[in-house]
Design a protein around this motif. Structure first.
Motif, PDB file in Angstrom:
ATOM      1  N   THR A 136       0.887  -1.379   0.020  1.00 16.61           N
ATOM      2  CA  THR A 136       0.104  -0.020   0.130  1.00 16.61           C
ATOM      3  C   THR A 136       1.051   1.247   0.047  1.00 16.61           C
ATOM      4  O   THR A 136       0.491   2.395  -0.658  1.00 16.61           O
ATOM      5  CB  THR A 136      -0.901  -0.116   1.302  1.00 16.61           C
ATOM      6  OG1 THR A 136      -1.790  -1.147   1.249  1.00 16.61           O
ATOM      7  CG2 THR A 136      -1.758   1.365   1.246  1.00 16.61           C
ATOM      8  N   ARG A 187       2.482   1.820  -3.597  1.00 15.52           N
ATOM      9  CA  ARG A 187       1.323   2.407  -4.412  1.00 15.52           C
ATOM     10  C   ARG A 187       0.993   3.767  -4.041  1.00 15.52           C
ATOM     11  O   ARG A 187       0.773   4.640  -5.084  1.00 15.52           O
ATOM     12  CB  ARG A 187      -0.020   1.291  -4.236  1.00 15.52           C
ATOM     13  CG  ARG A 187       0.318  -0.073  -4.868  1.00 15.52           C
ATOM     14  CD  ARG A 187      -1.149  -0.682  -4.987  1.00 15.52           C
ATOM     15  NE  ARG A 187      -1.904   0.026  -5.990  1.00 15.52           N
ATOM     16  CZ  ARG A 187      -3.259  -0.407  -6.194  1.00 15.52           C
ATOM     17  NH1 ARG A 187      -3.699  -1.607  -5.502  1.00 15.52           N
ATOM     18  NH2 ARG A 187      -4.039  -0.045  -7.227  1.00 15.52           N
ATOM     19  N   ASN A 238      -6.895  -1.274  -0.872  1.00 19.18           N
ATOM     20  CA  ASN A 238      -5.664  -2.092  -0.224  1.00 19.18           C
ATOM     21  C   ASN A 238      -5.724  -2.436   1.031  1.00 19.18           C
ATOM     22  O   ASN A 238      -5.523  -3.799   1.348  1.00 19.18           O
ATOM     23  CB  ASN A 238      -4.393  -1.109  -0.471  1.00 19.18           C
ATOM     24  CG  ASN A 238      -3.842  -1.178  -1.906  1.00 19.18           C
ATOM     25  OD1 ASN A 238      -4.556  -1.272  -2.888  1.00 19.18           O
ATOM     26  ND2 ASN A 238      -2.367  -1.799  -2.133  1.00 19.18           N
TER      27      ASN A 238
END
Length: 907
Positions: free
Chosen positions: A493, A496, A521
């Protein structure tokens, strides 16, 4: 004739493709590019004339008008004039009875293109096909009108015989050439947009807290493409058969740049050192990770995560998790952004868990922590004390027990799987019962147990009679595994979210992207981001939301004031303190009372509020909610805290950039106010020349626009022209307004105004050469000007333009010692000094501007008042010739009256 003419048009359209070479070589505003484009289109038009259709001896017809009209329309005055000059010269050289008409069609096509260039429907990059066709029809009509001067029967030969073929073909040629040139303009606009996007990306690239590098994979991309062409289908198998290939491909990688976080991760002294020595960061096992990355590239994955071992430039090794988008094209392969996260500690923890799992398996095999026996026929279930202890009961509390006791203590979600495992053993499909399940403890909690068993007695009919086995508590291991999975998901996470922080877009889009990622996520029920407002109410305004409970934000009234009950919740407290706030049970917190009913309606039971920024300068809050109690542990808070810190850096960087832009605009506005005040001050001291600087500025702007200067440069010229006589502040007002000649001392004092003005502006920092414009507007090309006697290229272009506008305005306007001499006299004086005293391009542009304005009945200097007469009649009173300016022609007996100093300057 039709076939010949169509071939002529096709030749033109094909030749115009060469224009792409010119467009790639020079920027659209470059004078060299405009001249080159004009020469190219002139040659194309000449080629059209050379392959023309001959109607009669010396009378030819071709598509030159299509080329020249579109050249002027898309290329502007320089391109159009050069192209028309080349084509006209060639047609005149060919001669014949139609030569004059041929040159006329060339001139009319160029003029039509220039006339329609600034029309809204004919913008080069957006002109429609319909507008181009209409332009082609206009050019064709004008050309046909010229044919009336040929020794032909206009109706029979031209309108009936020639026009039905000529006009459609010329329109088609205009449309074809125009569409090609429009494509070139669109390409340039796209390139400019890409350059702006690249600048934004570079700023975020450098500001990122995670390690980013950019690699050139073009050679690798080509090698992979060649492998496909050679028939390789399974890359992994091919690499296995060719052990040295992966290392060979790895050597083709080349890093092009790195951000500060990457420099720190690899312990480099600078970006340059990391780029230069990046090949040294490969460890012996790096090839394995690289092979997996190659397989992702081969499979066309949208993104790959690969682990590889690296070595820092100081010798330390670490395990890196790489994330990157595999390039889809060779061009994309030249610049591939790659994030690298150090996961050494995470993997060390996972290895420790694996060792623990193995140890537990050994314990399971070596010990009898809990045993049980199941009589299949009767259903009796006989646990021992160890098994009872796992369930939290004394053995006597479970005896007698049946298989239903086992079922009752098993978690409902795990029971079907456990019974299926038993059924496979009873049916001889499996030899061993091996299953992990959750079992209810006496205190009400669920514990994970691992059961293993087998059939120990079979009946004569082959049916199972008795099953025995062992059970061991594996709760700690399962919790550790769950935490490891959770840490991995959290790290993914983070990666990203960091990628989202570097994506282009405005602030609301960035915040919404983060909210969506956290919900996607981490599975949160609600994520919203709020921005604290000032003012007495101190509200927190939601700016992004995501999740199944997003409706909770509608009508949400959250504040951050210390004395406001609605400011005591987690969000308000996080803003005031700059520290994360966790509500493990919303229903039990008195400070959450204002929102408790709304939260209960959405099923929200716990929350966390994390500040974005630092204490004292919180820019926003990340607010996360879950339907579970005590959902937010230390790992989740660490993730949110890292995102809050990184988001704060990004927001501060963006807002700082916006503030810098606003400050620059404010500074420019302040300068304009000062300029207006200075101009007004000068005009009050010299009222007879009131408006002189403004009229000079307007004319100078028109000249610069005629020369094709870009808007930013024209604006700088305008500001410089508005204050070019600022040095008059240092000249006594009685000298400025005195009629009659000045003595030598007075004249010398007046001449000091250029240098004095430059000194006044010496400390003003602006992105234009304002000081040079003021200091040099009385300099002349031949070195006869003042105060420094500069010549030629030593005089800045802006000062040359101001000099032309200044001389014309001074001669055409009234002065206290003489009446106005008129615009015509001023233009004549500029013509006499063209190339010797004054810049020839500026003089020509000035003449065009004045002629156009006088023809339209407007003031040549752009005033709203009526224009002065072109010739104000003979001058009265003392003074030198009309070429001298308001200072030089008043000098009693000065050398400024000599012919060689004519036009030496103007006020």
């Amino acid at each position: 004739m039709l076939t010949q003419f169509v071939e002529n048009v096709a030749l033109l359209v094909a030749l115009c493709l060469v224009q792409r070479l010119v467009a790639r070589r020079w920027a659209p505003e470059a004078r060299a590019g405009q001249v080159a484009a004009g020469a190219l289109f002139g040659v194309i038009a000449a080629a059209s004339i050379a392959s023309a259709v001959e109607w009669s001896p010396g009378v030819v017809f071709d598509a030159r008008a299509a080329v020249l009209g579109t050249a002027a329309l898309f290329g502007g005055p320089v391109t159009g004039v050069v192209a028309g000059g080349v084509a006209g010269a060639y047609r005149a050289w060919l001669g014949g009875p139609g030569a004059a008409v041929g040159v006329g069609t060339i001139v009319s096509a160029v003029l039509l293109g220039l006339a329609l260039r600034d029309h809204p429907r004919f913008r080069p990059a957006t002109v429609s096909a319909g507008a181009l066709a209409a332009f082609g029809l206009l050019v064709a009509g004008a050309t046909v009108a010229w044919f009336a001067l040929l020794p032909l029967r206009f109706v029979d030969d031209v309108l009936v015989g020639l026009a039905p073929v000529y006009v459609p073909a010329l329109c088609a040629a205009t449309l074809g050439v125009g569409l090609q040139l429009r494509e070139v303009e669109l390409g340039r606009a796209t390139e400019r947009a890409l350059e702006a996007s690249e600048r934004r990306f570079e700023a975020l690239f450098d500001a990122a807290a995670v390690a980013f590098i950019e690699e050139d994979l073009s050679e690798l991309f080509d090698r992979v493409a060649r492998l496909r062409a050679e028939g390789v289908v399974d890359l992994a198998a091919h690499l296995e058969r060719n052990p040295g290939l992966a290392g060979e491909l790895l050597a083709t990688l080349r890093i092009t740049r790195a951000n500060p976080a990457a420099v720190a991760l690899f312990e480099a002294g600078s970006r340059e050192e990391l780029v230069r020595r990046f090949a040294e960061t490969s460890a012996p096992s790096t090839v394995v990770g690289f092979s997996r990355a190659l397989c992702s590239l081969w499979a066309g994955d949208a993104r790959f995560l690969v682990e590889a071992e690296f070595r820092t430039l100081r010798g330390r090794t670490f395990l890196g998790l790489l994330s990157a988008p595999p390039p889809a094209t060779a061009e994309a392969a030249r610049r591939v952004p790659i994030t690298i996260a150090d996961v050494t500690e995470l993997r060390r923890a996972e290895r420790a868990l694996d060792l623990e799992r193995e140890r537990l398996q050994e314990v399971l095999r070596a010990t009898r922590a809990g045993t049980w026996t199941w009589d299949v026929a009767t259903g009796a279930f006989s646990p021992d004390e160890g098994w009872a202890r796992l369930a939290g009961y004394p053995l006597e509390a479970l005896v007698p027990a049946t298989i239903e006791t086992w079922r009752r203590l098993t978690h409902p979600d795990d029971l079907p799987r456990a019974e299926a495992a038993l059924a496979r053993v009873l049916a001889r499909e499996d030899d061993l019962y091996d299953c992990e399940r959750r079992q209810r403890h006496a205190d009400g909690r669920w514990v994970w147990v691992h059961g293993r068993g087998s059939v120990v007695a079979w009946g004569a009919d082959g049916a199972a009679l008795r099953v025995s086995g062992t059970t061991i508590d594996v709760t700690a291991r399962r919790q550790a595994e769950a935490r490891a999975d959770r840490l991995g998901a959290i790290r993914e996470t983070v990666l990203r979210c960091h990628t989202a922080l570097l994506a282009p877009g405005d602030e609301p889009a960035l915040l919404q992207a983060l909210a969506d990622l956290l919900v996607e996520n981490r599975g949160h029920d609600l994520v919203w981001l709020g921005v604290p407002e000032g003012g007495p109410e101190r509200r927190v305004v939601p700016v992004a939301r995501a999740g199944v409970a997003a409706d909770y934000v509608d009508g949400l009234d959250v504040r951050w004031g210390e004395d406001d009950p609605r400011g005591q919740g987690p969000t308000g407290t996080a803003i005031r303190t700059g520290l994360p706030q966790v509500a493990r049970d919303l229903a039990s917190r008195p400070d959450y009372a204002p929102w408790a009913s709304a939260a209960e309606g959405q099923g929200l039971r716990s929350s966390a509020a994390v500040p974005v920024g630092a204490p004292g300068r919180v820019l926003a809050t990340i607010n996360v909610y879950s339907h579970e109690l005590e959902h937010f542990d230390a790992d989740e808070l660490a993730l949110l805290g890292e995102l809050g810190a990184n988001l704060g850096l990004v927001l501060e960087a963006r807002r700082a950039e916006e503030a810098r832009a606003a400050a620059g605009a404010a500074l420019e506005r302040a300068y304009l106010v000062v300029v207006d005040a200075v101009v007004a001050t000068i005009e009050r001291r010299d009222p007879y020349t009131s408006g002189h600087q403004r009229r000079v500025a307007r004319l100078a702007v028109a000249i610069a626009q005629g020369l094709g200067w870009p808007p930013a440069r024209v604006e700088g010229l305008r500001l410089g022209a508005l204050v070019h006589d600022i040095g008059k502040i240092a000249v006594p007002a009685e000298i400025l307004a005195r009629p009659g000649r000045l003595n030598a001392a007075e004249f010398a004092l007046v001449r000091e105004h250029a240098a004095a003005g430059a000194e006044i502006m010496a400390q003003v920092a602006l992105p234009w050469p304002i000081r040079d414009m003021i200091a040099q507007h009385h300099e002349r090309l031949d070195g006869s000007g003042y105060p420094l006697g500069l010549s030629g290229a030593a005089i800045c272009e802006e000062a040359r333009v101001i000099a032309v506008a200044d001389v014309l305005e001074s001669i055409a306007s009234h002065r206290p010692y003489r009446p106005a001499l008129g615009v015509d006299e001023g233009l004549a004086e500029l013509a006499r000094g063209r190339g010797t005293l004054f810049d020839p391009d500026a003089v020509d542009a000035c003449a065009r501007v004045v002629a156009a304005r006088l023809a339209a009945g407007a003031d040549p200097f752009g005033d709203e008042a009526a224009a002065p007469a072109p010739d104000a009649g003979p001058r009265q009173g003392p003074g030198a010739g009309p070429a001298e300016d308001a200072a030089d022609d008043r000098a009693a007996g000065s050398e400024a009256t000599a012919p060689e100093h004519r036009g030496a300057g103007a006020t």
